[in-house]
Motif scaffolding. Structure first.
Motif, PDB file in Angstrom:
ATOM      1  N   GLN A 161       0.854  -1.269   0.026  1.00  0.00           N
ATOM      2  CA  GLN A 161       0.069   0.129   0.155  1.00  0.00           C
ATOM      3  C   GLN A 161       0.806   1.406   0.017  1.00  0.00           C
ATOM      4  N   ILE A 162       1.967   1.393   1.010  1.00  0.00           N
ATOM      5  CA  ILE A 162       2.595   2.619   0.876  1.00  0.00           C
ATOM      6  C   ILE A 162       3.730   2.781  -0.114  1.00  0.00           C
ATOM      7  N   ALA A 163       3.847   1.773  -0.991  1.00  0.00           N
ATOM      8  CA  ALA A 163       4.641   1.933  -2.108  1.00  0.00           C
ATOM      9  C   ALA A 163       4.002   2.490  -3.407  1.00  0.00           C
ATOM     10  N   GLN A 164       2.652   2.733  -3.081  1.00  0.00           N
ATOM     11  CA  GLN A 164       1.788   3.502  -4.034  1.00  0.00           C
ATOM     12  C   GLN A 164       1.916   5.070  -3.680  1.00  0.00           C
ATOM     13  N   GLU A 165       2.325   5.721  -4.788  1.00  0.00           N
ATOM     14  CA  GLU A 165       2.232   7.030  -4.123  1.00  0.00           C
ATOM     15  C   GLU A 165       0.760   7.604  -4.917  1.00  0.00           C
ATOM     16  N   PRO A 166       0.297   8.559  -4.180  1.00  0.00           N
ATOM     17  CA  PRO A 166       0.516   9.058  -2.970  1.00  0.00           C
ATOM     18  C   PRO A 166      -0.307   8.534  -1.685  1.00  0.00           C
ATOM     19  N   CYS A 167       0.581   7.452  -1.060  1.00  0.00           N
ATOM     20  CA  CYS A 167      -0.298   6.850   0.145  1.00  0.00           C
ATOM     21  C   CYS A 167       0.502   7.155   1.556  1.00  0.00           C
ATOM     22  N   GLU A 168      -0.428   7.247   2.312  1.00  0.00           N
ATOM     23  CA  GLU A 168      -0.011   7.566   3.965  1.00  0.00           C
ATOM     24  C   GLU A 168      -0.305   6.544   4.600  1.00  0.00           C
ATOM     25  N   LEU A 169       0.514   6.398   5.828  1.00  0.00           N
ATOM     26  CA  LEU A 169       0.175   5.134   6.627  1.00  0.00           C
ATOM     27  C   LEU A 169       0.224   5.902   8.114  1.00  0.00           C
ATOM     28  N   LEU A 170      -0.926   5.802   8.752  1.00  0.00           N
ATOM     29  CA  LEU A 170      -1.091   6.253  10.393  1.00  0.00           C
ATOM     30  C   LEU A 170      -1.031   5.056  11.145  1.00  0.00           C
ATOM     31  N   LEU A 171      -0.187   4.917  12.238  1.00  0.00           N
ATOM     32  CA  LEU A 171      -0.367   4.022  13.458  1.00  0.00           C
ATOM     33  C   LEU A 171      -1.416   4.590  14.197  1.00  0.00           C
ATOM     34  N   VAL A 172      -2.247   3.653  14.654  1.00  0.00           N
ATOM     35  CA  VAL A 172      -3.301   4.203  15.849  1.00  0.00           C
ATOM     36  C   VAL A 172      -2.633   3.203  17.073  1.00  0.00           C
ATOM     37  N   VAL A 173      -2.563   4.106  18.164  1.00  0.00           N
ATOM     38  CA  VAL A 173      -1.859   3.367  19.531  1.00  0.00           C
ATOM     39  C   VAL A 173      -2.576   4.147  20.825  1.00  0.00           C
ATOM     40  N   GLU A 174      -2.571   3.517  21.839  1.00  0.00           N
ATOM     41  CA  GLU A 174      -3.025   4.057  22.930  1.00  0.00           C
ATOM     42  C   GLU A 174      -2.154   5.303  23.215  1.00  0.00           C
ATOM     43  N   ARG A 175      -2.579   6.409  23.906  1.00  0.00           N
ATOM     44  CA  ARG A 175      -1.816   7.672  24.291  1.00  0.00           C
ATOM     45  C   ARG A 175      -0.477   7.410  24.881  1.00  0.00           C
ATOM     46  N   SER A 176      -0.635   6.245  25.955  1.00  0.00           N
ATOM     47  CA  SER A 176       0.519   6.038  26.534  1.00  0.00           C
ATOM     48  C   SER A 176       1.584   5.440  25.715  1.00  0.00           C
ATOM     49  N   VAL A 177       1.157   4.586  24.828  1.00  0.00           N
ATOM     50  CA  VAL A 177       2.134   3.957  23.814  1.00  0.00           C
ATOM     51  C   VAL A 177       2.725   4.977  22.972  1.00  0.00           C
ATOM     52  N   GLU A 178       2.065   6.011  22.632  1.00  0.00           N
ATOM     53  CA  GLU A 178       2.793   7.081  21.733  1.00  0.00           C
ATOM     54  C   GLU A 178       3.670   7.741  22.713  1.00  0.00           C
ATOM     55  N   GLU A 179       3.432   8.075  23.575  1.00  0.00           N
ATOM     56  CA  GLU A 179       4.125   8.730  24.828  1.00  0.00           C
ATOM     57  C   GLU A 179       5.544   8.178  25.197  1.00  0.00           C
ATOM     58  N   ASP A 180       5.432   6.822  25.263  1.00  0.00           N
ATOM     59  CA  ASP A 180       6.537   6.050  25.646  1.00  0.00           C
ATOM     60  C   ASP A 180       7.307   5.381  24.479  1.00  0.00           C
ATOM     61  N   GLY A 181       6.838   5.564  23.157  1.00  0.00           N
ATOM     62  CA  GLY A 181       7.729   4.769  22.289  1.00  0.00           C
ATOM     63  C   GLY A 181       7.552   3.540  21.938  1.00  0.00           C
ATOM     64  N   SER A 182       6.805   2.753  22.598  1.00  0.00           N
ATOM     65  CA  SER A 182       7.061   1.383  22.581  1.00  0.00           C
ATOM     66  C   SER A 182       6.349   0.595  21.258  1.00  0.00           C
ATOM     67  N   TRP A 183       5.818   1.435  20.458  1.00  0.00           N
ATOM     68  CA  TRP A 183       5.523   1.100  19.083  1.00  0.00           C
ATOM     69  C   TRP A 183       6.257   0.569  18.296  1.00  0.00           C
ATOM     70  N   LEU A 184       7.597   1.176  18.310  1.00  0.00           N
ATOM     71  CA  LEU A 184       8.842   0.966  17.584  1.00  0.00           C
ATOM     72  C   LEU A 184       9.740   0.272  18.456  1.00  0.00           C
ATOM     73  N   LEU A 185      10.534  -0.786  17.610  1.00  0.00           N
ATOM     74  CA  LEU A 185      11.616  -1.636  18.403  1.00  0.00           C
ATOM     75  C   LEU A 185      12.766  -0.426  18.490  1.00  0.00           C
ATOM     76  N   ALA A 186      13.519  -0.565  19.571  1.00  0.00           N
ATOM     77  CA  ALA A 186      14.671   0.144  19.960  1.00  0.00           C
ATOM     78  C   ALA A 186      15.658  -0.467  18.867  1.00  0.00           C
ATOM     79  N   LEU A 187      16.537  -0.021  18.201  1.00  0.00           N
ATOM     80  CA  LEU A 187      17.851  -0.372  17.465  1.00  0.00           C
ATOM     81  C   LEU A 187      18.980   0.081  17.856  1.00  0.00           C
TER      82      LEU A 187
END
Length: 187
Positions: A161-187
């Motif tokens: 889907q995101i390879a098609q232009e113009p497509c955008e992706l929103l991740l929907v998370v709990e507010r606490s998850v947004e704040e602590d960034g736990s939706w993304l693996l720490a690299l």
């Protein structure tokens, strides 16, 4: 060799179908898996985000919907959720899917009049989420939800889907998850 579990029957999924330009309403409700938002509620949010404006910049000039991302984000906030704009340069393998409530895609879509497809494209909001262990495309333009499958199949679907232009992706998370960034693996 074990088989993956069968997806739940489509009849057990909440799925609103497209009417007018209300794909944002349908995407939000399909994401929440219940009828919660109405056109009137999103129009009210438009008024709160642009008080006193003669022509509201957050929706269609004709009042038929076509809400912008600001309205989706404000609506999600009322439910304790947040939308995170996905950087398409990153790998989807860095997502912690267990921390993500769902996804909203903004994809190009052909305009139709009745059964005639016009050579015009507009943006269309689509919800994707997991229900009972399987991911589904809950696009309001579909007759029924489309089974995507497991996490690997979801990542493949989202990448396509995101390879098609113009497509955008929103991740929907709990507010606490947004704040602590736990939706993304720490690299």
């Amino acid at each position: 060799m074990s088989q993956s579990p069968s997806p739940p029957p489509l009849s057990s999924l909440y799925h609103e179908k497209q009417r007018l330009e209300l794909c944002a309403v349908h995407a939000l409700n399909n994401l929440l898996q219940r009828r919660h938002f109405t056109k009137e509620e999103l129009d009210n949010l438009c008024g709160r985000l642009a008080p006193g404006s003669l022509l509201n910049p957050h929706r269609s000039l004709f009042g038929t919907g076509n809400y912008d991302v600001n309205i989706l984000m404000a609506a999600l906030l009322t439910q304790g959720l947040a939308a995170i704009w996905w950087d398409k340069r990153k790998s989807l393998s860095s997502l912690v899917l267990s921390q993500i409530h769902g996804f909203i895609l903004n994809i190009p879509s052909n305009v139709t009049l009745g059964f005639v497809s016009l050579p015009i494209q507009r943006k269309h909001w689509v919800a994707v989420r997991q229900v009972n262990g399987s991911y589904y495309n809950l696009d309001s333009k579909l007759k029924a939800p489309a089974h995507i499958g497991n996490e690997d199949e979801l990542r493949k679907f989202l990448q396509e889907q995101i390879a098609q232009e113009p497509c955008e992706l929103l991740l929907v998370v709990e507010r606490s998850v947004e704040e602590d960034g736990s939706w993304l693996l720490a690299l």
